[in-house]
Write a protein that holds these residues in place. Structure first.
Motif, PDB file in Angstrom:
ATOM      1  N   GLY A  99       0.819  -1.203   0.000  1.00 19.90           N
ATOM      2  CA  GLY A  99       0.000   0.000   0.000  1.00 19.90           C
ATOM      3  C   GLY A  99       0.852   1.251   0.000  1.00 19.90           C
ATOM      4  O   GLY A  99       1.843   1.366  -0.732  1.00 19.90           O
ATOM      5  N   THR A 100       0.480   2.208   0.817  1.00 24.78           N
ATOM      6  CA  THR A 100       1.208   3.475   0.875  1.00 24.78           C
ATOM      7  C   THR A 100       2.589   3.334   1.526  1.00 24.78           C
ATOM      8  O   THR A 100       3.404   4.247   1.427  1.00 24.78           O
ATOM      9  CB  THR A 100       0.388   4.514   1.654  1.00 24.78           C
ATOM     10  N   LYS A 101       2.849   2.211   2.168  1.00 28.33           N
ATOM     11  CA  LYS A 101       4.173   2.016   2.780  1.00 28.33           C
ATOM     12  C   LYS A 101       5.272   1.864   1.731  1.00 28.33           C
ATOM     13  O   LYS A 101       6.448   2.037   2.048  1.00 28.33           O
ATOM     14  CB  LYS A 101       4.154   0.783   3.693  1.00 28.33           C
ATOM     15  N   ALA A 102       4.880   1.551   0.491  1.00 23.73           N
ATOM     16  CA  ALA A 102       5.877   1.421  -0.559  1.00 23.73           C
ATOM     17  C   ALA A 102       6.459   2.764  -0.970  1.00 23.73           C
ATOM     18  O   ALA A 102       7.541   2.824  -1.547  1.00 23.73           O
ATOM     19  CB  ALA A 102       5.259   0.730  -1.782  1.00 23.73           C
ATOM     20  N   CYS A 103       5.762   3.848  -0.680  1.00 27.15           N
ATOM     21  CA  CYS A 103       6.287   5.185  -0.984  1.00 27.15           C
ATOM     22  C   CYS A 103       7.431   5.518  -0.028  1.00 27.15           C
ATOM     23  O   CYS A 103       7.308   5.345   1.192  1.00 27.15           O
ATOM     24  CB  CYS A 103       5.186   6.231  -0.855  1.00 27.15           C
ATOM     25  N   LYS A 104       8.506   6.019  -0.583  1.00 30.33           N
ATOM     26  CA  LYS A 104       9.659   6.456   0.215  1.00 30.33           C
ATOM     27  C   LYS A 104       9.674   7.978   0.248  1.00 30.33           C
ATOM     28  O   LYS A 104       9.777   8.632  -0.793  1.00 30.33           O
ATOM     29  CB  LYS A 104      10.960   5.919  -0.375  1.00 30.33           C
ATOM     30  N   LEU A 105       9.548   8.524   1.444  1.00 33.33           N
ATOM     31  CA  LEU A 105       9.495   9.972   1.605  1.00 33.33           C
ATOM     32  C   LEU A 105      10.895  10.558   1.555  1.00 33.33           C
ATOM     33  O   LEU A 105      11.859   9.955   2.056  1.00 33.33           O
ATOM     34  CB  LEU A 105       8.819  10.337   2.921  1.00 33.33           C
ATOM     35  N   GLN A 106      10.998  11.746   0.975  1.00 33.30           N
ATOM     36  CA  GLN A 106      12.285  12.430   0.972  1.00 33.30           C
ATOM     37  C   GLN A 106      12.726  12.757   2.390  1.00 33.30           C
ATOM     38  O   GLN A 106      13.880  12.556   2.761  1.00 33.30           O
ATOM     39  CB  GLN A 106      12.183  13.720   0.144  1.00 33.30           C
ATOM     40  N   ASP A 107      11.812  13.289   3.170  1.00 30.71           N
ATOM     41  CA  ASP A 107      12.067  13.587   4.578  1.00 30.71           C
ATOM     42  C   ASP A 107      11.047  12.813   5.398  1.00 30.71           C
ATOM     43  O   ASP A 107       9.883  13.236   5.529  1.00 30.71           O
ATOM     44  CB  ASP A 107      11.955  15.087   4.853  1.00 30.71           C
ATOM     45  N   GLU A 108      11.461  11.666   5.896  1.00 31.11           N
ATOM     46  CA  GLU A 108      10.549  10.806   6.640  1.00 31.11           C
ATOM     47  C   GLU A 108      10.047  11.521   7.882  1.00 31.11           C
ATOM     48  O   GLU A 108      10.824  12.004   8.712  1.00 31.11           O
ATOM     49  CB  GLU A 108      11.252   9.505   7.027  1.00 31.11           C
ATOM     50  N   SER A 109       8.711  11.601   8.016  1.00 32.63           N
ATOM     51  CA  SER A 109       8.097  12.236   9.177  1.00 32.63           C
ATOM     52  C   SER A 109       6.746  11.589   9.428  1.00 32.63           C
ATOM     53  O   SER A 109       6.112  11.054   8.510  1.00 32.63           O
ATOM     54  CB  SER A 109       7.932  13.747   8.969  1.00 32.63           C
ATOM     55  N   ALA A 110       6.317  11.669  10.679  1.00 38.99           N
ATOM     56  CA  ALA A 110       5.037  11.057  11.038  1.00 38.99           C
ATOM     57  C   ALA A 110       3.863  11.782  10.384  1.00 38.99           C
ATOM     58  O   ALA A 110       2.862  11.164  10.017  1.00 38.99           O
ATOM     59  CB  ALA A 110       4.876  11.058  12.560  1.00 38.99           C
ATOM     60  N   SER A 111       3.991  13.111  10.222  1.00 34.25           N
ATOM     61  CA  SER A 111       2.900  13.870   9.618  1.00 34.25           C
ATOM     62  C   SER A 111       2.694  13.495   8.158  1.00 34.25           C
ATOM     63  O   SER A 111       1.550  13.301   7.714  1.00 34.25           O
ATOM     64  CB  SER A 111       3.177  15.369   9.750  1.00 34.25           C
ATOM     65  N   GLN A 112       3.782  13.375   7.389  1.00 32.20           N
ATOM     66  CA  GLN A 112       3.646  12.999   5.988  1.00 32.20           C
ATOM     67  C   GLN A 112       3.163  11.556   5.837  1.00 32.20           C
ATOM     68  O   GLN A 112       2.375  11.244   4.945  1.00 32.20           O
ATOM     69  CB  GLN A 112       4.984  13.173   5.264  1.00 32.20           C
ATOM     70  N   ARG A 113       3.621  10.691   6.719  1.00 32.26           N
ATOM     71  CA  ARG A 113       3.178   9.298   6.662  1.00 32.26           C
ATOM     72  C   ARG A 113       1.682   9.211   6.977  1.00 32.26           C
ATOM     73  O   ARG A 113       0.950   8.391   6.391  1.00 32.26           O
ATOM     74  CB  ARG A 113       3.989   8.461   7.644  1.00 32.26           C
ATOM     75  N   SER A 123       8.864   9.576  -9.589  1.00 26.51           N
ATOM     76  CA  SER A 123       9.087   8.279  -8.955  1.00 26.51           C
ATOM     77  C   SER A 123       8.563   8.294  -7.527  1.00 26.51           C
ATOM     78  O   SER A 123       8.741   9.268  -6.799  1.00 26.51           O
ATOM     79  CB  SER A 123      10.575   7.936  -8.957  1.00 26.51           C
ATOM     80  N   TYR A 124       7.882   7.192  -7.147  1.00 30.33           N
ATOM     81  CA  TYR A 124       7.348   7.112  -5.780  1.00 30.33           C
ATOM     82  C   TYR A 124       8.433   6.782  -4.748  1.00 30.33           C
ATOM     83  O   TYR A 124       8.149   6.744  -3.543  1.00 30.33           O
ATOM     84  CB  TYR A 124       6.208   6.096  -5.697  1.00 30.33           C
ATOM     85  N   THR A 125       9.654   6.540  -5.201  1.00 29.06           N
ATOM     86  CA  THR A 125      10.756   6.340  -4.260  1.00 29.06           C
ATOM     87  C   THR A 125      11.311   7.663  -3.735  1.00 29.06           C
ATOM     88  O   THR A 125      12.196   7.653  -2.883  1.00 29.06           O
ATOM     89  CB  THR A 125      11.885   5.551  -4.949  1.00 29.06           C
ATOM     90  N   SER A 126      10.793   8.766  -4.250  1.00 30.24           N
ATOM     91  CA  SER A 126      11.164  10.097  -3.754  1.00 30.24           C
ATOM     92  C   SER A 126       9.885  10.927  -3.671  1.00 30.24           C
ATOM     93  O   SER A 126       9.537  11.660  -4.598  1.00 30.24           O
ATOM     94  CB  SER A 126      12.196  10.757  -4.675  1.00 30.24           C
ATOM     95  N   THR A 127       9.175  10.771  -2.578  1.00 30.88           N
ATOM     96  CA  THR A 127       7.827  11.312  -2.440  1.00 30.88           C
ATOM     97  C   THR A 127       7.784  12.395  -1.375  1.00 30.88           C
ATOM     98  O   THR A 127       8.524  12.367  -0.392  1.00 30.88           O
ATOM     99  CB  THR A 127       6.832  10.187  -2.072  1.00 30.88           C
ATOM    100  N   LYS A 128       6.863  13.326  -1.565  1.00 36.32           N
ATOM    101  CA  LYS A 128       6.546  14.333  -0.566  1.00 36.32           C
ATOM    102  C   LYS A 128       5.036  14.471  -0.515  1.00 36.32           C
ATOM    103  O   LYS A 128       4.376  14.542  -1.558  1.00 36.32           O
ATOM    104  CB  LYS A 128       7.196  15.678  -0.908  1.00 36.32           C
ATOM    105  N   ALA A 129       4.473  14.484   0.685  1.00 40.53           N
ATOM    106  CA  ALA A 129       3.019  14.518   0.849  1.00 40.53           C
ATOM    107  C   ALA A 129       2.630  15.684   1.745  1.00 40.53           C
ATOM    108  O   ALA A 129       3.173  15.845   2.842  1.00 40.53           O
ATOM    109  CB  ALA A 129       2.502  13.205   1.432  1.00 40.53           C
ATOM    110  N   ILE A 130       1.694  16.494   1.282  1.00 41.63           N
ATOM    111  CA  ILE A 130       1.167  17.628   2.046  1.00 41.63           C
ATOM    112  C   ILE A 130      -0.344  17.499   2.038  1.00 41.63           C
ATOM    113  O   ILE A 130      -0.954  17.264   0.990  1.00 41.63           O
ATOM    114  CB  ILE A 130       1.600  18.974   1.431  1.00 41.63           C
TER     115      ILE A 130
END
Length: 276
Positions: free
Chosen positions: A33-47, A105-112
């Motif tokens: 699922g969404t765990k496959a996305c790798k965040l550029q800056d891993e944070s609890a809020s973006q996750r 690429s979803y290996t470098s993701t940012k979510a707002i």
């Protein structure tokens, strides 16, 4: 013949296990699922923002844009291989290209995220050929709340006429980002509803019992009829005592004469009838 069947069955089982392992490695069978996305800056809020998009994981959303010389087809997948291209979150395909272009690429993701929207940014796409100083492509997917419309991907623009920070902008409607509907009933309203339900059960159940079990007729079918009649009589008596007033006697017109004196009747004298 029996000696050759056992090794053949073992080889088939081995090939099945190897195929599943290969699918898991490529992300097709993993189901993260969404765990496959790798965040550029891993944070609890973006996750947490990504977790809101969990219903969209594993789905391909596509749109075709027709231009004068070429038709461009875009495919987006949340935290998965868009169009089967490994590590590609958004791809661009044309009829003249043998290999699709990775837009992001979803290996470098940012979510707002906001209350009813989520902006997903995929970095590290394929480099531009002659625009934006040959920097890597970037895809921005704006996911907005829409409870009546689901899964329509739209291309808003491709901003590549600048020196840096170029991007593709997409828009997607989904109910996954809609805020949860809160109950509009207050505590008092809930209590009233429960009270009305209990009264309805009492009246209907009592009516059926009196009519079917006891065999009552007429007004006696009302549950606890004698009790409620007595309550009504007592209520009427209390209302009569509190709310109603009796007529008062008028004061006498002459001074020195009381009302008691006026009410006294003269005593009849019959002494003259007696024999002397």
């Amino acid at each position: 013949m029996e000696l050759f069947r056992i090794p053949m069955r073992g080889s088939v089982l081995l090939w099945a296990i190897l195929t599943q392992l290969l699918l898991c490695r490529n992300g097709v069978f993993a189901g993260n699922g969404t765990k496959a996305c790798k965040l550029q800056d891993e944070s609890a809020s973006q996750r947490k923002v990504l977790e809101r998009l969990e219903p969209l994981a594993g789905k391909n959303f596509s749109v075709t844009v027709k231009e004068e010389k070429e038709n461009y087809r875009y495919v987006f997948q949340l935290c998965g291989d868009a169009g089967g291209v490994q590590k590609a979150g958004v791809i661009q395909q044309t009829d003249s290209q043998a290999k699709p272009t990775i837009v992001g690429s979803y290996t470098s993701t940012k979510a707002i995220g906001g209350s009813d929207w989520v902006m997903l940014i995929y970095h590290n796409g394929d480099n531009y050929d002659s625009h934006c100083n040959n920097e890597a492509r970037k895809a921005i997917i704006m996911i907005s709340c829409n409870k009546n419309k689901e899964g329509d991907l739209e291309v808003i623009l491709e901003d590549r006429d600048r020196q840096s920070d170029c991007f593709y902008l997409f828009e997607l409607d989904s109910s996954a980002v809609c805020p949860p509907v809160q109950s509009q009933l207050s505590a008092g309203s809930i209590i009233l509803i429960i009270g009305f339900c209990l009264v309805a059960v009492y009246l209907i159940g009592g009516f059926l019992y009196q009519r079917l079990i006891v065999g009552a007729k007429g007004m006696e079918q009302f549950p606890n009829y004698a009790f409620w009649v007595e309550v009504g009589n007592l209520s009427a008596d209390g209302c009569d005592f509190v709310c109603r007033s009796k007529n008062r006697e008028e004061a006498p017109a002459y001074r020195g004469v009381t009302a008691d004196a006026l009410d006294e009747e003269p005593e009849e004298r019959d002494d003259h009838l007696l024999p002397m």
